[in-house]
Design a protein around this motif. Sequence first.
Motif, PDB file in Angstrom:
ATOM      1  N   ILE A  83      87.019  30.980  49.725  1.00 29.91           N
ATOM      2  CA  ILE A  83      86.632  32.004  50.692  1.00 29.91           C
ATOM      3  C   ILE A  83      86.582  33.338  49.963  1.00 29.91           C
ATOM      4  O   ILE A  83      87.594  33.868  49.497  1.00 29.91           O
ATOM      5  CB  ILE A  83      87.636  32.082  51.855  1.00 29.91           C
ATOM      6  CG1 ILE A  83      87.733  30.722  52.560  1.00 29.91           C
ATOM      7  CG2 ILE A  83      87.236  33.163  52.848  1.00 29.91           C
ATOM      8  CD1 ILE A  83      88.754  30.680  53.661  1.00 29.91           C
ATOM      9  N   THR A  84      85.392  33.890  49.840  1.00 28.41           N
ATOM     10  CA  THR A  84      85.221  35.165  49.156  1.00 28.41           C
ATOM     11  C   THR A  84      84.604  36.166  50.108  1.00 28.41           C
ATOM     12  O   THR A  84      83.670  35.861  50.845  1.00 28.41           O
ATOM     13  CB  THR A  84      84.311  35.000  47.925  1.00 28.41           C
ATOM     14  OG1 THR A  84      83.067  34.457  48.340  1.00 28.41           O
ATOM     15  CG2 THR A  84      84.964  34.080  46.899  1.00 28.41           C
ATOM     16  N   GLY A  85      85.130  37.375  50.109  1.00 26.82           N
ATOM     17  CA  GLY A  85      84.600  38.429  50.949  1.00 26.82           C
ATOM     18  C   GLY A  85      84.910  38.225  52.414  1.00 26.82           C
ATOM     19  O   GLY A  85      85.739  37.408  52.802  1.00 26.82           O
ATOM     20  N   GLU A  86      84.237  38.974  53.255  1.00 27.46           N
ATOM     21  CA  GLU A  86      84.448  38.925  54.697  1.00 27.46           C
ATOM     22  C   GLU A  86      83.585  37.828  55.310  1.00 27.46           C
ATOM     23  O   GLU A  86      82.461  37.584  54.893  1.00 27.46           O
ATOM     24  CB  GLU A  86      84.065  40.264  55.322  1.00 27.46           C
ATOM     25  CG  GLU A  86      84.980  41.406  54.920  1.00 27.46           C
ATOM     26  CD  GLU A  86      86.373  41.250  55.487  1.00 27.46           C
ATOM     27  OE1 GLU A  86      86.497  40.748  56.630  1.00 27.46           O
ATOM     28  OE2 GLU A  86      87.339  41.613  54.783  1.00 27.46           O
ATOM     29  N   PHE A  87      84.125  37.124  56.330  1.00 25.14           N
ATOM     30  CA  PHE A  87      83.329  36.112  57.041  1.00 25.14           C
ATOM     31  C   PHE A  87      82.852  36.716  58.353  1.00 25.14           C
ATOM     32  O   PHE A  87      83.402  37.703  58.852  1.00 25.14           O
ATOM     33  CB  PHE A  87      84.124  34.827  57.262  1.00 25.14           C
ATOM     34  CG  PHE A  87      85.406  35.013  58.031  1.00 25.14           C
ATOM     35  CD1 PHE A  87      85.419  35.157  59.413  1.00 25.14           C
ATOM     36  CD2 PHE A  87      86.629  35.050  57.356  1.00 25.14           C
ATOM     37  CE1 PHE A  87      86.594  35.335  60.106  1.00 25.14           C
ATOM     38  CE2 PHE A  87      87.808  35.220  58.055  1.00 25.14           C
ATOM     39  CZ  PHE A  87      87.798  35.358  59.432  1.00 25.14           C
ATOM     40  N   ASP A  88      81.831  36.116  58.900  1.00 28.25           N
ATOM     41  CA  ASP A  88      81.276  36.544  60.182  1.00 28.25           C
ATOM     42  C   ASP A  88      82.356  36.380  61.250  1.00 28.25           C
ATOM     43  O   ASP A  88      82.877  35.278  61.443  1.00 28.25           O
ATOM     44  CB  ASP A  88      80.060  35.680  60.513  1.00 28.25           C
ATOM     45  CG  ASP A  88      79.318  36.174  61.756  1.00 28.25           C
ATOM     46  OD1 ASP A  88      79.954  36.796  62.630  1.00 28.25           O
ATOM     47  OD2 ASP A  88      78.103  35.893  61.869  1.00 28.25           O
ATOM     48  N   PRO A  89      82.734  37.454  61.976  1.00 26.80           N
ATOM     49  CA  PRO A  89      83.801  37.345  62.991  1.00 26.80           C
ATOM     50  C   PRO A  89      83.482  36.350  64.107  1.00 26.80           C
ATOM     51  O   PRO A  89      84.391  35.881  64.786  1.00 26.80           O
ATOM     52  CB  PRO A  89      83.913  38.771  63.532  1.00 26.80           C
ATOM     53  CG  PRO A  89      82.663  39.462  63.135  1.00 26.80           C
ATOM     54  CD  PRO A  89      82.212  38.820  61.862  1.00 26.80           C
ATOM     55  N   ASP A  90      82.191  36.051  64.302  1.00 23.86           N
ATOM     56  CA  ASP A  90      81.829  35.050  65.298  1.00 23.86           C
ATOM     57  C   ASP A  90      82.091  33.624  64.813  1.00 23.86           C
ATOM     58  O   ASP A  90      82.025  32.675  65.604  1.00 23.86           O
ATOM     59  CB  ASP A  90      80.349  35.180  65.680  1.00 23.86           C
ATOM     60  CG  ASP A  90      80.092  36.447  66.477  1.00 23.86           C
ATOM     61  OD1 ASP A  90      81.024  36.922  67.158  1.00 23.86           O
ATOM     62  OD2 ASP A  90      78.957  36.967  66.413  1.00 23.86           O
ATOM     63  N   TYR A  91      82.397  33.496  63.502  1.00 26.70           N
ATOM     64  CA  TYR A  91      82.664  32.187  62.910  1.00 26.70           C
ATOM     65  C   TYR A  91      83.959  32.257  62.109  1.00 26.70           C
ATOM     66  O   TYR A  91      83.947  32.306  60.880  1.00 26.70           O
ATOM     67  CB  TYR A  91      81.495  31.745  62.015  1.00 26.70           C
ATOM     68  CG  TYR A  91      80.210  31.516  62.774  1.00 26.70           C
ATOM     69  CD1 TYR A  91      79.926  30.273  63.336  1.00 26.70           C
ATOM     70  CD2 TYR A  91      79.271  32.548  62.929  1.00 26.70           C
ATOM     71  CE1 TYR A  91      78.746  30.058  64.037  1.00 26.70           C
ATOM     72  CE2 TYR A  91      78.086  32.342  63.630  1.00 26.70           C
ATOM     73  CZ  TYR A  91      77.838  31.097  64.191  1.00 26.70           C
ATOM     74  OH  TYR A  91      76.676  30.889  64.895  1.00 26.70           O
ATOM     75  N   PRO A  92      85.096  32.260  62.808  1.00 24.39           N
ATOM     76  CA  PRO A  92      86.388  32.432  62.123  1.00 24.39           C
ATOM     77  C   PRO A  92      86.644  31.338  61.091  1.00 24.39           C
ATOM     78  O   PRO A  92      86.410  30.150  61.343  1.00 24.39           O
ATOM     79  CB  PRO A  92      87.410  32.355  63.265  1.00 24.39           C
ATOM     80  CG  PRO A  92      86.633  32.651  64.506  1.00 24.39           C
ATOM     81  CD  PRO A  92      85.256  32.137  64.264  1.00 24.39           C
ATOM     82  N   LEU A  93      87.185  31.741  59.934  1.00 26.74           N
ATOM     83  CA  LEU A  93      87.446  30.824  58.830  1.00 26.74           C
ATOM     84  C   LEU A  93      88.802  31.154  58.228  1.00 26.74           C
ATOM     85  O   LEU A  93      89.116  32.325  57.959  1.00 26.74           O
ATOM     86  CB  LEU A  93      86.337  30.973  57.776  1.00 26.74           C
ATOM     87  CG  LEU A  93      86.472  30.170  56.488  1.00 26.74           C
ATOM     88  CD1 LEU A  93      86.426  28.676  56.763  1.00 26.74           C
ATOM     89  CD2 LEU A  93      85.357  30.580  55.503  1.00 26.74           C
TER      90      LEU A  93
END
Length: 719
Positions: free
Chosen positions: A114-124
């Motif tokens: 997991i690198t950087g920010e993920f889309d808040p609508d798709y929590p990871l």
Amino acid sequence: MKVIPGTTSKPISSSKICEFFNEKHSEEGIFYTGYPVIGTTNGPFPIDSLLLSEKYGVVIINLIEGKDISGYEDKQDESYNKMEAKLKNYKELTKRKKLIVPINVITFAPVGRITGEFDPDYPLFDHKSISEIFERLEEMVQEDFQQEDFQKVTSVIQSISTVRKSPESRKVVKENSKGSKLKKIEDSIANLDGTQSRAVIETVEGVQRIRGLAGSGKTVILALKAAYLHAQHPDWEIAVTFNTRALKNQLKKFIEIFYIEQTNQYPNWNNLHILQAWGAPGGGESDGIYYQFCKFQEVDTYRDFRNASNQYGYNNAFSGACQEALENMSNSKNKYDVMLVDEAQDFSKYFFRICYHLLKTPKRLVYAYDELQSLSGNSLSSPEELFGKDEAGQPLVRFDSASLESQDIVLESCYRNPRPVLVTAHALGFGIYRETDERTGTGLVQMFDNKDLWEDVGYQNELGSITKGNPVKLKRNSKSSPRFLESHSSIDDIIQFVNMDSDKEQIEWVVSEIEKNINEDELLARDIIVINPDPKTTKFKVSLIRSMLFNKGINSHIAGVANPDEFYENNDSVTFTGIYRAKGNEAAMVYVINGQDCYQSFGSLQTVRNRLFTAITRSKAWVRVIGVGEDMVKLTEEFEKVKEKNFTLDFCYPTEEQLANIKTINRDMSDVEKQEINRANESVEDLIASITAGKMSPSDIAKLEDLMMLVKNSKSGEK
């Protein structure tokens, strides 16, 4: 938080997420892995893991086993759409075309890149950020999600199958007819309870046992578990085995219904095998576990039932054949990924060891059994005893405390017999209210050696703890015997004992009642079984009843005659059966004819009482015990005492000495033993008569003093 680990193709991430939820003691809800499986037009769609929570709603947690997280957003969309489509099938979960329960999807990739920010609508989340899951869920909470909505969605998710719903062919018009009442009962028990659902889903990498009384749902659970495992692992070789031949089609029906419900496909019967325990050459329907073992392990001698009976005796035939096969095996080939054994109480340790040899590592075996093999209280041996030891002398199977809850599932509730029926069966089977036998000082026919078994089978002692030699008052509670099973009818309608003056009266009464059941009570012919306790006389004893029913346009059959694998034939045929075929089956209305045969029997008192217990407990709504003569009158008097005690078991628990006497005096005897005792009694009677008549003097009998001394020593030993 209740965590139920199912089977999954993602073991590492599943284990990690289970560890996380197991630690969340402050959170409430149910967390599954490997469940549910959603049927789609493209086949089964398994959900990796699912959280059901009153606070958070339905939360799907997709799992990523490796480092590659690409496309996880699309997979979240797919999971959401599949779950939404499933839940929208249930009217109670929708309002104004929208679901009343929120669905959220997150992804857990314990070792994902997991690198950087993920889309808040798709929590990871990964192993470092997993602790933030509940913070993210807090942001998703919908304030208008009500407790009753949570209960509805939980019921839908846990409603694993509809295999026990009332048949579509049941058409009822009268609101209070027996047919109408039966439909409500069947619909009430169609859904599994929480423990039953857990038993289906929870999977261990090794041996698992499921235990409970008859009617607790063991056969249904085992069938659904087989189908669930097949849906999750279609390439696995799975075997389901059993003792009673009539169970085969029932198991196949349950498995097929569940599998189609969950996957929209038929099972692959090339990988999912329903096999009788014994088996014979010829393949197909003749195949069985013991026969396969002899073939795969290159055992020189295969024995059929007749051959094994001649070699090892009637009662030890299968056990002896299995033991011999194990001792003479040439190979140790593994065939199955999973084996499921129903009616495990009917098998010896040697059959379990045959199953163990046929299993691939990690030896996944699930066995289900009645908490009691019979009223004698001989419970199944421990896993350590059943499966034997390795070369180092250590048990091959051991249940440890850390995993005991998953390995040993106890089904506490009985969903077949109404409380008055079950308590009556126990009271008569044990002889709780039987006339006192001077030889034992009690009327008891048999009793548990292990007094704690009473709690295991759902009774509570209202007088405190059970201690031998002291009074007990045993009562079933509303959890072990749900009240809806008896609230539909009066007790006097649920269970009846009927005394007749002649066989002719008995036959005419049964025919009249069955005719009324079908024509007025709106029961199907299939809802009715007639049991004759003595298996040797069944064909003769039921012939006139069947003939009279035929003349009234009512079809019937004797179970197993036309097809050994069938108990019921169709909805339009009343089933007649001996006691052995009745075992494992059930019906709404049960007629036990010739009840007088179960009151007493020299040398087989325990056997006839066990037959009565088995016959009565086939009923899931109503039971009629009918008989003729003085013995039937005495049996009815015992039943009346059960009613007077408000269906509790009120008696003095026997001492160790009394238990020993009960076992000796009431033991089942062979024909040879009976003949020897009868000859001895006749000799003593002749001796007494000769001395009384003055034909001889006690001094004429050289061994009389020895006999008197033997009797005296025996009596002092009893004391």
